[in-house]
Design a protein around this motif. Sequence first.
Motif, PDB file in Angstrom:
ATOM      1  N   ILE A  52       0.832  -1.211   0.000  1.00 27.74           N
ATOM      2  CA  ILE A  52       0.000   0.000   0.000  1.00 27.74           C
ATOM      3  C   ILE A  52       0.864   1.258   0.000  1.00 27.74           C
ATOM      4  CG2 ILE A  52      -1.675   1.348   1.346  1.00 27.74           C
ATOM      5  CD1 ILE A  52      -2.724  -1.416   2.403  1.00 27.74           C
ATOM      6  N   THR A  53       1.856   1.311   0.889  1.00 29.11           N
ATOM      7  CA  THR A  53       2.652   2.535   1.018  1.00 29.11           C
ATOM      8  C   THR A  53       3.592   2.748  -0.164  1.00 29.11           C
ATOM      9  OG1 THR A  53       4.212   1.321   2.448  1.00 29.11           O
ATOM     10  CG2 THR A  53       2.516   2.635   3.525  1.00 29.11           C
ATOM     11  N   ASN A  54       4.128   1.680  -0.732  1.00 29.67           N
ATOM     12  CA  ASN A  54       5.016   1.850  -1.892  1.00 29.67           C
ATOM     13  C   ASN A  54       4.246   2.320  -3.126  1.00 29.67           C
ATOM     14  OD1 ASN A  54       7.600   1.303  -0.812  1.00 29.67           O
ATOM     15  ND2 ASN A  54       7.187  -0.896  -0.841  1.00 29.67           N
ATOM     16  N   ILE A  55       3.015   1.828  -3.304  1.00 27.16           N
ATOM     17  CA  ILE A  55       2.175   2.332  -4.389  1.00 27.16           C
ATOM     18  C   ILE A  55       1.847   3.812  -4.155  1.00 27.16           C
ATOM     19  CG2 ILE A  55      -0.117   2.185  -5.446  1.00 27.16           C
ATOM     20  CD1 ILE A  55       0.048  -0.854  -5.103  1.00 27.16           C
ATOM     21  N   PHE A  56       1.577   4.175  -2.898  1.00 27.86           N
ATOM     22  CA  PHE A  56       1.283   5.566  -2.552  1.00 27.86           C
ATOM     23  C   PHE A  56       2.464   6.486  -2.880  1.00 27.86           C
ATOM     24  CE2 PHE A  56       1.138   9.076   0.579  1.00 27.86           C
ATOM     25  CZ  PHE A  56      -0.113   9.603   0.283  1.00 27.86           C
ATOM     26  N   LYS A  57       3.688   5.973  -2.745  1.00 30.51           N
ATOM     27  CA  LYS A  57       4.892   6.780  -2.992  1.00 30.51           C
ATOM     28  C   LYS A  57       5.152   7.036  -4.471  1.00 30.51           C
ATOM     29  CE  LYS A  57       8.440   4.910  -0.949  1.00 30.51           C
ATOM     30  NZ  LYS A  57       9.214   3.801  -0.338  1.00 30.51           N
ATOM     31  N   LEU A  58       4.664   6.176  -5.342  1.00 29.77           N
ATOM     32  CA  LEU A  58       5.001   6.254  -6.767  1.00 29.77           C
ATOM     33  C   LEU A  58       4.754   7.626  -7.399  1.00 29.77           C
ATOM     34  CD1 LEU A  58       3.821   2.770  -8.119  1.00 29.77           C
ATOM     35  CD2 LEU A  58       6.168   3.644  -8.124  1.00 29.77           C
ATOM     36  N   PRO A  59       3.581   8.238  -7.238  1.00 33.90           N
ATOM     37  CA  PRO A  59       3.348   9.542  -7.886  1.00 33.90           C
ATOM     38  C   PRO A  59       4.332  10.628  -7.452  1.00 33.90           C
ATOM     39  CG  PRO A  59       1.291   8.609  -7.067  1.00 33.90           C
ATOM     40  CD  PRO A  59       2.389   7.776  -6.501  1.00 33.90           C
ATOM     41  N   PHE A  60       4.761  10.577  -6.198  1.00 35.16           N
ATOM     42  CA  PHE A  60       5.695  11.589  -5.710  1.00 35.16           C
ATOM     43  C   PHE A  60       7.063  11.434  -6.371  1.00 35.16           C
ATOM     44  CE2 PHE A  60       2.652  10.954  -2.174  1.00 35.16           C
ATOM     45  CZ  PHE A  60       2.091  12.227  -2.175  1.00 35.16           C
TER      46      PHE A  60
END
Length: 251
Positions: free
Chosen positions: A183-191
Amino acid sequence: MSLLITTDISTTAWVLAFTAAFVMGVSKSGLKGISIIVVTLMALAFGTKASTGLLVPLLVIGDIFAVIYYSKHTQWKYIIKFLPWMITGILIGVIVGKDLPEATFKYCMGAIILLTVIMMLWWDQKKSKNVPTHWAFAGSMGLLAGITTMIGNLAGSFSNIYFLAMRLPKKQFIGTAAWLFLITNIFKLPFHFFVWKTITADTLLLNLKLLPGIFIGFIAGTFLVKHIKDKYYRKMILILTAIGALLILVR
């Protein structure tokens, strides 16, 4: 360091990167403490900040393998308690890390690892092993995990502290951590794509070439995890985390 085209990458960098991909696969299979070695190898090959973006897509792939293999052991109540704090920490990390010079970035990563190893050793030596229930424990570990995962993909140490403190058995530890990091690694992708600009078409091409290393490492790791008894698993994580910390501090 800017990753221009994969043909510009030296043989040494390729060896370091493929080794890192293999170790990442082993790490995602459940040997959590060695993830710091992955960060170290990638930073040696491509520089600290550039390597953070290069790693995230590989981490997502490794997380998918782990979720598929260990999902039935996931304890969602711990994720629900930890995740909002970690997301907040990631947002702080985006702002703090955006304009950090390379040298400062490196020292921040080293200091973070040293701090986490000390904290993990302190926790393991505590006479009282009561599980912390106060919201401040999950909150502080989650915030630090979020900041460090954005700045250096180094959240593993703080999440290890949290899950070890909850006294989760081996498979529940692995399955819960797998979903948390997916969940958190996917969340980081756009940044990494749009704010830091550390993920590009060239880095994604390099990721694609490193996928076999992750797959081979994951298969090897699942074999190793099966043969490690629960009572030794905790000590092994602490030892591997300490080794990884030393590597990143002396590199």
